[in-house]
Design a protein around this motif. Structure first.
Motif, PDB file in Angstrom:
ATOM      1  N   UNK A   1       2.732  -0.581 -13.922  1.00 15.95           N
ATOM      2  CA  UNK A   1       1.484  -1.123 -13.381  1.00 15.95           C
ATOM      3  C   UNK A   1       1.587  -2.633 -13.171  1.00 15.95           C
ATOM      4  N   UNK A   2       2.203  -3.331 -14.134  1.00 18.90           N
ATOM      5  CA  UNK A   2       2.364  -4.788 -14.025  1.00 18.90           C
ATOM      6  C   UNK A   2       3.249  -5.146 -12.837  1.00 18.90           C
ATOM      7  N   UNK A   3       4.377  -4.458 -12.700  1.00 12.27           N
ATOM      8  CA  UNK A   3       5.298  -4.756 -11.599  1.00 12.27           C
ATOM      9  C   UNK A   3       4.641  -4.490 -10.247  1.00 12.27           C
ATOM     10  N   UNK A   4       3.886  -3.398 -10.157  1.00 12.53           N
ATOM     11  CA  UNK A   4       3.210  -3.084  -8.903  1.00 12.53           C
ATOM     12  C   UNK A   4       2.164  -4.137  -8.564  1.00 12.53           C
ATOM     13  N   UNK A   5       1.448  -4.620  -9.581  1.00 13.42           N
ATOM     14  CA  UNK A   5       0.420  -5.631  -9.341  1.00 13.42           C
ATOM     15  C   UNK A   5       1.049  -6.968  -8.948  1.00 13.42           C
TER      16      UNK A   5
END
Length: 365
Positions: A282-286
């Motif tokens: 989720x962090x990488x996608x954001x």
């Protein structure tokens, strides 16, 4: 000198009387890359421009040494004049160059943190990632501190974490942690509102500051960190993500800047250490979403930009926050993590984008 080839002028805030400019190694690399690309690169101070003759005294690289020379005003200007207490003396000359129809600036430097916040707050996709921010006033500061028990105060302009402080309120007493204007660590305990008011007014002096919500953007053992994302325009004028890295500061500090004693780490191993697999994805996608959306949105409202250093915070729950955006980013973070691909791209992209601007302007050369 450089009479028959396009020129890229690196504008730096120095006296102009000697090659005392900062970032010498960076400028050397740009000069060598420019030479291979058929572009003449030189460094100049806006104080040394002669607008009557349309010339400037600057420095070019010859046999690994900086040589003084008189140049015609450059085709493209790469603005590396950092905001500092002495910036006012350069500003009128910079503005005159910006208004010259025969000169193209690679980028219009961002005006300040409050202005950037106001622009990004207009974005439906980005506004929710911004910590609550407002211009500093004692009334707003006192009210926010009473309610939230911790706030961040930082200069409206500036870099390297200079002048950024956190004030916490606990049982009627105050703790101030951060960095002074000269980037030295600051840790102070204050025992009354009256003394806090005197300290804050003296600390801020006559400079504009902003007031920001305090977010817990630390590792479990108390070290502050952020994610630096460097985005740059390429040789086709399109935004690309050059690289990403984590910057981690010392424990009990509130900033992670490398100039304040911070260290850099590769992003993925860092996230693997502190977050679950689901949080990592989720962090990488954001992060990727911000890197894609923010540059063109900011440019639409601000004007031409060439590169941005986007500083993102990640809280304990894995939520990503946009902390700061810098239009004159450094590159040292990629050297620290030994990311040679990102480091090389960070050096070549400015020259390639300058080539693109020259081609657009003159229809090729």
């Amino acid at each position: 000198m450089y009479d028959k080839i396009p020129t890229l002028g690196i504008m730096s805030n120095f006296s102009g009387l000697a090659p005392t400019f900062q970032e010498k190694e960076f400028y050397k690399k740009l000069s060598m890359i420019g030479r291979r690309s058929g572009i003449g690169v030189f460094v100049f101070s806006p104080l040394q421009v002669d607008f009557d003759t349309r010339t400037v005294t600057g420095y070019f690289l010859k046999r690994d040494e900086w040589q003084k020379e008189s140049f015609a005003l450059p085709d493209v200007v790469y603005d590396r004049c950092f905001i500092s207490p002495g910036y006012r003396q350069y500003k009128p000359f910079i503005e005159k160059l910006q208004n010259d129809p025969q000169i193209t600036f690679m980028s219009n430097g961002l005006a300040g943190k409050w202005q950037v916040y106001q622009i990004l707050a207009l974005s439906p996709e980005l506004s929710s990632l911004l910590p609550d921010t407002q211009p500093f006033s004692w009334k707003s500061f006192a009210a926010k501190l009473r309610t939230e028990k911790a706030v961040v105060v930082k200069p409206a302009s500036g870099t390297h974490g200079n002048g950024v402080i956190r004030i916490t309120l606990n049982k009627g007493k105050f703790e101030v942690i951060g960095r002074k204007r000269n980037n030295q660590p600051l840790h102070k305990k204050i025992h009354s509102w009256q003394n806090l008011h005197a300290f804050i007014i003296h600390f801020i002096a006559d400079r504009p500051f902003i007031l920001q919500r305090y977010l817990d953007l630390n590792t479990p053992d108390g070290a502050p960190f952020d994610v630096r994302v460097l985005v740059q325009k390429d040789g086709e004028g399109k935004w690309q993500t050059t690289g990403k890295a984590v910057r981690m500061g010392e424990k009990k500090s509130i900033t992670s800047n490398l100039h304040g004693g911070g260290r850099a780490f590769p992003l993925v191993p860092f996230l693997e250490k502190y977050f679950s697999r689901k949080q990592q994805l989720r962090i990488m996608a954001e992060i990727d979403r911000v890197a894609e959306l923010l540059p063109p949105f900011l440019e639409t409202y601000h004007g031409r930009l060439a590169e941005l250093g986007i500083d993102l915070g990640v809280d304990r729950e894995g939520r990503v926050w946009v902390i700061e955006v810098n239009s004159r980013p450094g590159r040292y973070v990629f050297r620290q993590i030994a990311d040679q691909t990102a480091r090389l791209r960070s050096l070549t992209q400015p020259v390639e984008y300058a080539q693109y601007l020259i081609k657009v302007r003159v229809g090729g050369y």
